[in-house]
Design a protein around this motif. Structure first.
Motif, PDB file in Angstrom:
ATOM      1  N   SER A  24      20.062  -9.232   5.917  1.00  0.00           N
ATOM      2  CA  SER A  24      19.080  -9.040   5.259  1.00  0.00           C
ATOM      3  C   SER A  24      18.363  -7.452   5.567  1.00  0.00           C
ATOM      4  O   SER A  24      19.017  -6.684   6.135  1.00  0.00           O
ATOM      5  CB  SER A  24      17.793  -9.874   5.863  1.00  0.00           C
ATOM      6  N   TYR A  38      25.169  -8.405   1.573  1.00  0.00           N
ATOM      7  CA  TYR A  38      24.094  -7.259   1.935  1.00  0.00           C
ATOM      8  C   TYR A  38      23.026  -7.070   1.040  1.00  0.00           C
ATOM      9  O   TYR A  38      22.295  -6.224   0.975  1.00  0.00           O
ATOM     10  CB  TYR A  38      24.907  -5.961   2.281  1.00  0.00           C
ATOM     11  N   GLY A  39      23.125  -7.579  -0.181  1.00  0.00           N
ATOM     12  CA  GLY A  39      22.098  -7.558  -1.197  1.00  0.00           C
ATOM     13  C   GLY A  39      22.897  -6.810  -2.381  1.00  0.00           C
ATOM     14  O   GLY A  39      22.069  -6.403  -3.275  1.00  0.00           O
ATOM     15  N   LYS A  78      22.519  -7.794  -6.025  1.00  0.00           N
ATOM     16  CA  LYS A  78      21.077  -7.824  -6.673  1.00  0.00           C
ATOM     17  C   LYS A  78      21.078  -6.226  -7.522  1.00  0.00           C
ATOM     18  O   LYS A  78      20.078  -6.299  -8.253  1.00  0.00           O
ATOM     19  CB  LYS A  78      20.122  -7.969  -5.922  1.00  0.00           C
TER      20      LYS A  78
END
Length: 445
Positions: free
Chosen positions: A38, A128-129, A132
């Motif tokens: 996050s 880890y994102g 996106k």
């Protein structure tokens, strides 16, 4: 960005650590065994601090690293930048093989991402994102670092192609800037007839240029699905390329000079090499390497294979990745995102880097930048349009580094003997298939 890699890698065989048999030593970072990280996890790591070792030769990262350290004073960026090309990949592969000394962040060119990700040498950044962030980047670079739901790096720069041409020479001989490759051949004939010492371009055989032109022509010689690959240069796009380029070779309209050599720089400077199809990173190299021709050169869109077609292509470019055996993953990812998707992007662009991010490419400030070297031309408008017109379905082989190293022994013969370019591509195809099978790949016939 300096693109000497294709020259440096000639004759460099793919290291054994990259073969399928070495997969076990690379670690595993499939999304199935990774937990989501996050934003709060990353912020906690930044607050705690630590050291991130980065292996990258891109010069603008020095400023980015310093700015990152100012923003996060408990984090130290150890930037190792003295290696590039073959030395960089040899060191990285050896470290992965030994299981020690692996950097936390490594610069990896787009053509080499597949060979490291396939052998599980790179961390999947989706948890880890990074997944996106797809909309931030132009299609070509994003396609090079992603594979379905996995992301193996964040694009650092890109190389949408343009045709750089010597306006002084073109004006002298009243040659129109070609808008198609057929017109390019005609321009080559007119130029060489007017001045037998002048050539439309220099080309002694270059894997990077060839694959880029095939890409633009609609050829898709490589299909990759994990360890299953298909290599086939016998499609309509490849025929467009060979039919046209064979004329340039047969009529001796291209100078038999390798790029990045003294003769090459001399030819660009004195007008005997009149055009250069290259990536948008090239202007900085003109400024430093061809100073005496400042004001003579301009940029134009790449000639089309079919009149009116706007399809472009990429040439060069690289990403920042997290090797699977690296440490401090949260800190490493924070640096990569800062450098390639955050404030670091603007820092790098202001120092002359060509971005892979759509926001920068589309910004008024970027597009209105005047290039003194190109007579005040707003060349970024051409580069940005090129980037937007790159097809995103191109694939490199998971052993492209090896394939490029044998290019001169196969396709390169067309430039120094009676071998036809199409036959050279077939020879390159056969040799690449043989190597793939030897390394344990399933190669579709």
């Amino acid at each position: 960005m300096r693109r000497k890699t294709s020259r440096l890698l000639r004759g460099i065989a793919l290291l054994s650590t990259l073969a399928l048999g070495a997969t076990a030593c690379g670690g595993s970072d499939d999304s199935s065994d990774q937990k989501a990280v996050s934003a709060s996890d990353i912020q906690a790591a930044l607050k705690k601090g630590g050291t991130v070792t980065v292996w990258a030769w891109e010069p603008t990262l020095k400023t980015v690293a310093a700015d990152f350290e100012k923003k996060y004073p408990k984090v130290k960026i150890n930037l190792v930048s003295e290696r590039s090309g073959d030395k960089h990949y040899t060191a990285l592969s050896n470290a992965i093989s030994a299981g020690k000394g692996v950097p936390d962040v490594a610069q990896v060119e787009y053509f080499a991402v597949g060979q490291y990700s396939l052998t599980k040498g790179l961390t999947n950044l989706a948890p880890y994102g990074a997944d996106k962030l797809a909309s931030k980047y132009t299609p070509g670079p994003w396609n090079a670092v992603s594979d379905d739901d996995k992301v193996y790096g964040l694009p650092m720069d890109s190389g949408p192609m343009a045709l750089f041409y010597n306006k002084k020479v073109f004006d002298k001989y009243k040659i129109a800037v070609p808008t198609t490759w057929d017109e390019y051949v005609e321009a080559a004939r007119k130029l060489h007839k007017a001045d037998p010492k002048a050539y439309i371009a220099a080309d002694a055989g270059d894997a990077g240029l060839t694959t880029s032109l095939l890409w633009q022509a609609g050829s898709r010689p490589y299909k990759v699905d994990g360890t299953k690959v298909k290599i086939d240069f016998n499609d309509a796009g490849a025929k467009k390329y060979t039919d046209t380029w064979q004329k340039l070779i047969d009529e001796k309209l291209v100078a038999p000079i390798y790029g990045w050599t003294d003769d090459w720089y001399k030819g660009l400077g004195d007008g005997t090499i009149a055009t250069l199809p290259s990536g948008a990173w090239m202007p900085a190299n003109f400024v430093t390497g061809v100073k005496n021709a400042s004001g003579d050169w301009r940029a134009a869109p790449m000639p089309a294979w079919t009149k009116g077609d706007k399809a472009s292509t990429e040439n060069g470019g690289s990403s920042l990745t997290l090797p699977a055996l690296g440490k401090n993953k949260e800190l490493a990812y924070a640096f990569v995102e800062y450098a390639n998707a955050g404030d670091g992007v603007q820092t790098r662009v202001k120092q002359g880097a060509f971005p892979a991010t759509t926001a920068e490419l589309q910004s008024t400030e970027f597009q209105n930048t005047k290039f003194d070297y190109f007579g005040g031309q707003e060349a970024n408008k051409i580069f940005a349009e090129s980037a937007a017109n790159v097809a995103s379905d191109w694939s490199y082989l998971p052993f492209q580094q090896y394939a490029n190293s044998i290019f001169n022994d196969t396709v390169g013969k067309a430039y120094v003997s009676g071998t036809k370019l199409a036959d050279g591509l077939k020879s390159w195809q056969d040799a690449s298939i043989k190597y793939g099978e030897e390394q344990g790949f399933t190669v579709e016939k």
